[in-house]
Design a protein around this motif. Structure first.
Motif, PDB file in Angstrom:
ATOM      1  N   PHE A 231     -45.807  31.329  -4.632  1.00 22.72           N
ATOM      2  CA  PHE A 231     -46.173  32.252  -3.565  1.00 22.72           C
ATOM      3  C   PHE A 231     -46.780  33.521  -4.142  1.00 22.72           C
ATOM      4  O   PHE A 231     -47.801  34.023  -3.654  1.00 22.72           O
ATOM      5  CB  PHE A 231     -44.957  32.586  -2.708  1.00 22.72           C
ATOM      6  CG  PHE A 231     -45.182  33.716  -1.742  1.00 22.72           C
ATOM      7  CD1 PHE A 231     -46.049  33.572  -0.671  1.00 22.72           C
ATOM      8  CD2 PHE A 231     -44.541  34.935  -1.913  1.00 22.72           C
ATOM      9  CE1 PHE A 231     -46.281  34.611   0.210  1.00 22.72           C
ATOM     10  CE2 PHE A 231     -44.762  35.980  -1.034  1.00 22.72           C
ATOM     11  CZ  PHE A 231     -45.629  35.821   0.029  1.00 22.72           C
ATOM     12  N   SER A 232     -46.180  34.058  -5.208  1.00 19.40           N
ATOM     13  CA  SER A 232     -46.695  35.289  -5.825  1.00 19.40           C
ATOM     14  C   SER A 232     -48.110  35.091  -6.342  1.00 19.40           C
ATOM     15  O   SER A 232     -48.973  35.970  -6.192  1.00 19.40           O
ATOM     16  CB  SER A 232     -45.779  35.728  -6.972  1.00 19.40           C
ATOM     17  OG  SER A 232     -44.531  36.151  -6.492  1.00 19.40           O
ATOM     18  N   THR A 233     -48.345  33.947  -6.941  1.00 21.58           N
ATOM     19  CA  THR A 233     -49.680  33.649  -7.462  1.00 21.58           C
ATOM     20  C   THR A 233     -50.707  33.612  -6.333  1.00 21.58           C
ATOM     21  O   THR A 233     -51.787  34.218  -6.431  1.00 21.58           O
ATOM     22  CB  THR A 233     -49.676  32.307  -8.201  1.00 21.58           C
ATOM     23  OG1 THR A 233     -48.773  32.380  -9.305  1.00 21.58           O
ATOM     24  CG2 THR A 233     -51.075  31.968  -8.713  1.00 21.58           C
ATOM     25  N   LEU A 234     -50.378  32.904  -5.260  1.00 22.99           N
ATOM     26  CA  LEU A 234     -51.291  32.798  -4.121  1.00 22.99           C
ATOM     27  C   LEU A 234     -51.529  34.170  -3.480  1.00 22.99           C
ATOM     28  O   LEU A 234     -52.664  34.512  -3.120  1.00 22.99           O
ATOM     29  CB  LEU A 234     -50.727  31.827  -3.080  1.00 22.99           C
ATOM     30  CG  LEU A 234     -50.662  30.352  -3.484  1.00 22.99           C
ATOM     31  CD1 LEU A 234     -49.911  29.554  -2.425  1.00 22.99           C
ATOM     32  CD2 LEU A 234     -52.059  29.791  -3.695  1.00 22.99           C
ATOM     33  N   PHE A 235     -50.459  34.942  -3.340  1.00 28.36           N
ATOM     34  CA  PHE A 235     -50.564  36.255  -2.703  1.00 28.36           C
ATOM     35  C   PHE A 235     -51.442  37.177  -3.532  1.00 28.36           C
ATOM     36  O   PHE A 235     -52.320  37.877  -3.006  1.00 28.36           O
ATOM     37  CB  PHE A 235     -49.172  36.862  -2.532  1.00 28.36           C
ATOM     38  CG  PHE A 235     -49.130  38.042  -1.601  1.00 28.36           C
ATOM     39  CD1 PHE A 235     -48.782  37.872  -0.264  1.00 28.36           C
ATOM     40  CD2 PHE A 235     -49.442  39.320  -2.046  1.00 28.36           C
ATOM     41  CE1 PHE A 235     -48.740  38.956   0.605  1.00 28.36           C
ATOM     42  CE2 PHE A 235     -49.404  40.405  -1.183  1.00 28.36           C
ATOM     43  CZ  PHE A 235     -49.049  40.224   0.147  1.00 28.36           C
ATOM     44  N   ARG A 236     -51.235  37.172  -4.849  1.00 27.26           N
ATOM     45  CA  ARG A 236     -52.011  38.049  -5.723  1.00 27.26           C
ATOM     46  C   ARG A 236     -53.483  37.637  -5.761  1.00 27.26           C
ATOM     47  O   ARG A 236     -54.381  38.494  -5.796  1.00 27.26           O
ATOM     48  CB  ARG A 236     -51.422  38.039  -7.130  1.00 27.26           C
ATOM     49  CG  ARG A 236     -52.022  39.087  -8.059  1.00 27.26           C
ATOM     50  CD  ARG A 236     -51.379  39.035  -9.438  1.00 27.26           C
ATOM     51  NE  ARG A 236     -50.012  39.503  -9.393  1.00 27.26           N
ATOM     52  CZ  ARG A 236     -49.646  40.786  -9.484  1.00 27.26           C
ATOM     53  NH1 ARG A 236     -50.577  41.732  -9.584  1.00 27.26           N
ATOM     54  NH2 ARG A 236     -48.378  41.128  -9.459  1.00 27.26           N
ATOM     55  N   GLN A 237     -53.732  36.339  -5.736  1.00 29.79           N
ATOM     56  CA  GLN A 237     -55.112  35.852  -5.733  1.00 29.79           C
ATOM     57  C   GLN A 237     -55.881  36.342  -4.508  1.00 29.79           C
ATOM     58  O   GLN A 237     -57.062  36.659  -4.578  1.00 29.79           O
ATOM     59  CB  GLN A 237     -55.128  34.317  -5.782  1.00 29.79           C
ATOM     60  CG  GLN A 237     -54.758  33.730  -7.132  1.00 29.79           C
ATOM     61  CD  GLN A 237     -54.672  32.218  -7.097  1.00 29.79           C
ATOM     62  OE1 GLN A 237     -54.649  31.594  -6.026  1.00 29.79           O
ATOM     63  NE2 GLN A 237     -54.622  31.598  -8.276  1.00 29.79           N
TER      64      GLN A 237
END
Length: 303
Positions: A231-237
């Motif tokens: 989730f963090s990866t997707l949100f940051r992207q």
């Protein structure tokens, strides 16, 4: 002492029982004016307040009062007893205690509740109270409008805090109709807000609906169904920042609005946006805005 000074003393009673607490108790003369007004008499407030993390909060009324009591739990746990029955209440739940019936309620010992509460009465008060004795859920979802509802509460509070003249009382009464209707007719209220299926947009809506709470990354990710790392990866992207950084930025943005448009003290705003430590809040605020909360208010207040 001038008449306006007397009104200020009686109408704006601020207790110091809980850090960040706010409350207004209208004096008998104002309540009588509400009862006599042909519009306000339909539905009106006698007391209103907000108790954050109300440790050891307890109220027992063996002699019943003539008002209905709405308690909206935003966080933590509590309980109440009425008509020989015991009820448990948790975060994102509300209930309305009937008028003229003895009752007792209080915060949980280990996880004390954060509550918004209103004492209200009037010719149509029973309409909103009917069927609301048991705990009712108001949980964040794709089409929830919790933050909008809380804006209405703040509008009522600030209206009564500024003035209790006839126009202000009528405005507060009208807002109270709407505020109670958003709970009493929850499904209709939520149908006007259709959420999307985008994971990031949905998570942002979830955070905005929980602006007054302390959410962990795990809680936010769990809501979306993703692992915290994914989730963090997707949100940051998509946004260029971490979920918690975005969440804190929204909190500080809301704090800016409160500093500009209300007379709330800094420690009250701190609790209002879900921070227990006012020093940490001030450091974070200055880090994001370049000013301390007091400096920001001094240069941006709209009052």
């Amino acid at each position: 002492m001038e008449k306006m000074d007397i009104l200020t003393i009686f109408a704006h009673v601020m207790k110091e029982g809980f850090i960040g607490e706010r409350s207004i108790v209208l004096p008998p003369m104002t309540i009588e004016a509400e009862r006599q007004d042909p519009l306000v008499s339909s539905l009106y407030i006698t007391d209103i307040g907000y108790y954050p993390h109300a440790d050891r909060h307890r109220r027992e009324r063996r002699e019943p009062i003539g008002e209905y009591v709405l308690i909206y739990c935003m966080e933590g746990l509590g309980w109440y007893e009425v008509k020989g029955r015991h009820y448990e209440v948790g975060a994102n739940q509300f209930f309305i205690l009937p008028a003229n019936v003895p009752h007792t309620y209080g915060a949980d010992c280990s996880q004390p509740w954060t509550i918004y509460w209103i004492h209200f009465t009037g010719n149509h008060a029973a309409v909103y109270s009917e069927g609301m004795l048991t705990p009712h859920d108001i949980r964040p979802s794709l089409n929830s409008r919790i933050s909008e509802r809380q804006h209405v509460f703040e509008e009522i509070f600030s209206t009564l805090e500024r003035s209790t003249d006839s126009e202000s009382l009528r405005y507060a009464s009208s807002l109270l109709h709407y505020y109670l209707a958003t709970m009493r007719y929850l499904n209709s209220y939520r149908q006007d807000c259709q959420g999307g299926n985008d994971i990031i947009a949905a998570s942002q809506h979830y955070m905005l609906e929980n602006l007054e709470r302390r959410l962990s990354l795990e809680q936010i990710a769990s809501y979306t169904g993703y692992s915290p790392s994914r989730f963090s990866t997707l949100f940051r992207q998509q946004t260029g920042e971490s979920p918690l950084a975005w969440f804190n930025r929204q909190k500080i943005s809301h704090a800016c609005q409160l500093l500009k448009t209300t007379n709330m003290r800094v420690n009250q705003i701190c609790h209002k946006i879900g921070f227990d430590d006012s020093y940490y809040f001030s450091r974070l605020f200055k880090q994001m805005t370049g000013l301390s909360p007091k400096q920001f208010r001094a240069t941006n207040s709209e009052l």
